[in-house]
Design an enzyme around this catalytic site. Structure first.
Site, short mmCIF file in Angstrom:
data_model
loop_
_atom_site.label_atom_id
_atom_site.label_comp_id
_atom_site.label_asym_id
_atom_site.label_seq_id
_atom_site.Cartn_x
_atom_site.Cartn_y
_atom_site.Cartn_z
CB CYS A 178 7.69 -1.43 -12.15
SG CYS A 178 8.35 -2.00 -10.58
CB CYS B 113 9.16 1.09 -10.07
SG CYS B 113 10.10 -0.35 -10.59
#
Length: 124
Positions: A30, A33
């Site tokens: 991600c 993230c």
């Protein structure tokens, strides 16, 4: 303080045994993230009295499912065993610091009363 890796095995112990815990639900693939990670780590170092945990949603799918994580990163704040905040999205440092400040100021006696009232209403 470094962040703590949270798993199904240690989640209840870590979160239940701490006054205030921030939980970052994330995954290695991600992009947002990975962008949020340094901000989260910096806040962890600034606030040694708070536990900063990370849940890898790929490795801990059961835990992510238990909290109905649909989008990552998702940040959750738990204080005295009560989830005060749970929202997806990477936050800038100033917003994260503001959120921490707000969570510290919450009157937990009032929150516990509200939770008890809601539970009583549901049982009626």
């Amino acid at each position: 303080m470094a962040t703590v890796e949270l798993t199904t095995e240690n989640f209840d112990e870590v979160v239940g045994g701490s006054d205030m815990v921030l939980v970052d639900f994330w995954a290695a693939w991600c992009g947002p993230c990975r962008q949020f990670a340094p901000t989260y780590e910096k806040s962890a170092e600034k606030h040694p009295d708070i536990v900063f945990g990370k849940v890898d949603t790929e490795d801990q799918q059961q835990l992510a499912a238990a909290f109905q994580i649909r989008s990552i990163p998702t940040l959750m704040i738990v204080r005295d065993g009560v989830v005060l905040y749970s929202q997806p999205g990477a936050l800038p440092e100033s917003a994260l610091e503001d959120l921490i400040d707000q969570a510290r100021k919450v009157d937990m006696e009032d929150v516990r009363k509200q939770v008890a009232d809601e539970q009583a209403d549901q049982q009626s």
